[in-house]
Design a protein around this motif. Structure first.
Motif, PDB file in Angstrom:
ATOM      1  N   SER A 136      -4.946  10.993  -2.175  1.00  8.89           N
ATOM      2  CA  SER A 136      -4.561   9.780  -1.453  1.00  8.89           C
ATOM      3  C   SER A 136      -5.767   8.843  -1.368  1.00  8.89           C
ATOM      4  O   SER A 136      -6.919   9.285  -1.391  1.00  8.89           O
ATOM      5  N   CYS A 171      -0.511   5.798  -5.057  1.00  6.66           N
ATOM      6  CA  CYS A 171       0.894   6.123  -5.317  1.00  6.66           C
ATOM      7  C   CYS A 171       1.810   4.920  -5.088  1.00  6.66           C
ATOM      8  O   CYS A 171       2.985   4.943  -5.448  1.00  6.66           O
ATOM      9  N   PHE A 173       2.358   3.492  -1.925  1.00  8.62           N
ATOM     10  CA  PHE A 173       2.903   3.385  -0.568  1.00  8.62           C
ATOM     11  C   PHE A 173       2.184   2.290   0.216  1.00  8.62           C
ATOM     12  O   PHE A 173       2.711   1.218   0.441  1.00  8.62           O
ATOM     13  N   ALA A 178       4.513  -1.228   0.637  1.00 17.78           N
ATOM     14  CA  ALA A 178       5.738  -0.751   0.000  1.00 17.78           C
ATOM     15  C   ALA A 178       6.940  -1.617   0.359  1.00 17.78           C
ATOM     16  O   ALA A 178       7.924  -1.665  -0.388  1.00 17.78           O
ATOM     17  N   SER A 185       5.226  -1.458  -5.773  1.00 15.26           N
ATOM     18  CA  SER A 185       5.123  -0.149  -5.127  1.00 15.26           C
ATOM     19  C   SER A 185       5.941   0.897  -5.877  1.00 15.26           C
ATOM     20  O   SER A 185       5.480   2.021  -6.115  1.00 15.26           O
ATOM     21  N   ALA A 189       4.705   4.322  -8.004  1.00 12.48           N
ATOM     22  CA  ALA A 189       5.259   5.661  -7.765  1.00 12.48           C
ATOM     23  C   ALA A 189       5.798   6.250  -9.063  1.00 12.48           C
ATOM     24  O   ALA A 189       5.583   7.430  -9.365  1.00 12.48           O
ATOM     25  N   SER A 210       2.588  10.443   4.225  1.00 14.03           N
ATOM     26  CA  SER A 210       3.107   9.119   3.898  1.00 14.03           C
ATOM     27  C   SER A 210       3.221   8.933   2.388  1.00 14.03           C
ATOM     28  O   SER A 210       4.217   8.390   1.891  1.00 14.03           O
ATOM     29  N   CYS A 211       2.217   9.378   1.645  1.00 15.61           N
ATOM     30  CA  CYS A 211       2.284   9.328   0.183  1.00 15.61           C
ATOM     31  C   CYS A 211       3.438  10.178  -0.324  1.00 15.61           C
ATOM     32  O   CYS A 211       4.186   9.769  -1.222  1.00 15.61           O
ATOM     33  N   HIS A 214       6.863   8.580   0.175  1.00 18.35           N
ATOM     34  CA  HIS A 214       7.094   7.528  -0.813  1.00 18.35           C
ATOM     35  C   HIS A 214       7.490   8.118  -2.164  1.00 18.35           C
ATOM     36  O   HIS A 214       8.477   7.687  -2.784  1.00 18.35           O
TER      37      HIS A 214
END
Length: 242
Positions: A136, A171, A173, A178, A185, A189, A210-211, A214
């Motif tokens: 992250s 990623c 997020f 996002a 976003s 991903a 959180s990552c 997403h």
């Protein structure tokens, strides 16, 4: 060793099992858990959105909910990074200046604490399959964590840990990013997930829920054969067979 447990609001509301996995790991590492049920949020959502007065009010509560007498451990690099770095913008030269600095020195993300403080890297965890680890942005840039999660995952029985070509790439997020920039976003991903699928991975593992939220959203929407798992949940799994 006594440690104070910080469970971010995100995990409290959406991934409570990760909180219990964190307790399980810390206790197995030899820690006595202190948990203040009055704790709420670190203030990061308001801070990132530009509402610094609101973030300061929430941060003020955080600093009063925890002490600087013990290590503070959290299963979130993002929230740990908020306290360690951005509280400077909120509390420098205030009445809470000194306590803020002390708490910043005491707070650790889970993998950082297990490896660098407790020097404990083996829990007898088991997980069959192939996995990639997602770094992250908060873990890398704010907490300076890279090798710690990998050292822990290398000791998981049955798990083949693979390296993503761009493991340090975001990623997508980024909190409100996002929402404000959905197309970008989603594309970010997709890139991360396509790389994991190309390696025939079964799991994407990270320190940040959180990552994972997403990425799992994209996985579910497209019915892909992949699953996201928090590092704490991996390390707390499979002990019954040890």
């Amino acid at each position: 060793m006594k440690v104070e447990l910080f469970i971010p609001c995100f995990i409290d509301q959406l991934y409570p099992d990760t909180a219990f996995s964190t307790i399980k790991l810390l206790e197995k590492a030899g820690c006595e858990i202190i948990y203040n049920p009055a704790q709420t949020c670190c203030g990061q959502p308001a801070f990132n959105a530009g509402f610094w007065d609101d973030a300061k009010a929430v941060g003020n509560k955080f600093l009063n909910d925890f002490t600087d007498q013990h290590f503070i451990v959290s299963p979130s690099a993002s929230c740990t990074g908020m306290v360690k770095n951005y509280y400077n913008d909120l509390f420098t030269n205030t009445a809470l200046h000194n306590k803020c600095r002390s708490i910043q020195n005491h707070i650790h993300e889970l993998s950082d604490f297990l490896i660098n403080v407790m020097q404990h890297d083996y829990f007898g965890a088991e997980l069959e399959g192939k996995a990639v680890y997602h770094d992250s942005c908060a873990a890398l840039c704010e907490c300076k964590i890279k090798e710690e999660p990998r050292k822990l995952l290398e000791k998981v029985h049955g798990l083949e840990l693979l390296e993503l070509p761009d493991s340090s790439t975001c990623c997508g997020f980024g909190g409100t990013f996002a929402v404000k920039f959905e197309a970008i976003s989603t594309a970010m991903a997709q890139q991360k997930i396509d790389q994991a699928l190309a390696l025939e991975a079964d799991y994407i593992i990270s320190t940040d829920a959180s990552c994972l939220l997403h990425l799992q959203g994209y996985i579910d929407k497209n019915n892909l054969p992949l699953k996201t798992v928090h590092l704490a949940d991996v390390l707390a799994g499979g002990w019954g067979n040890v």
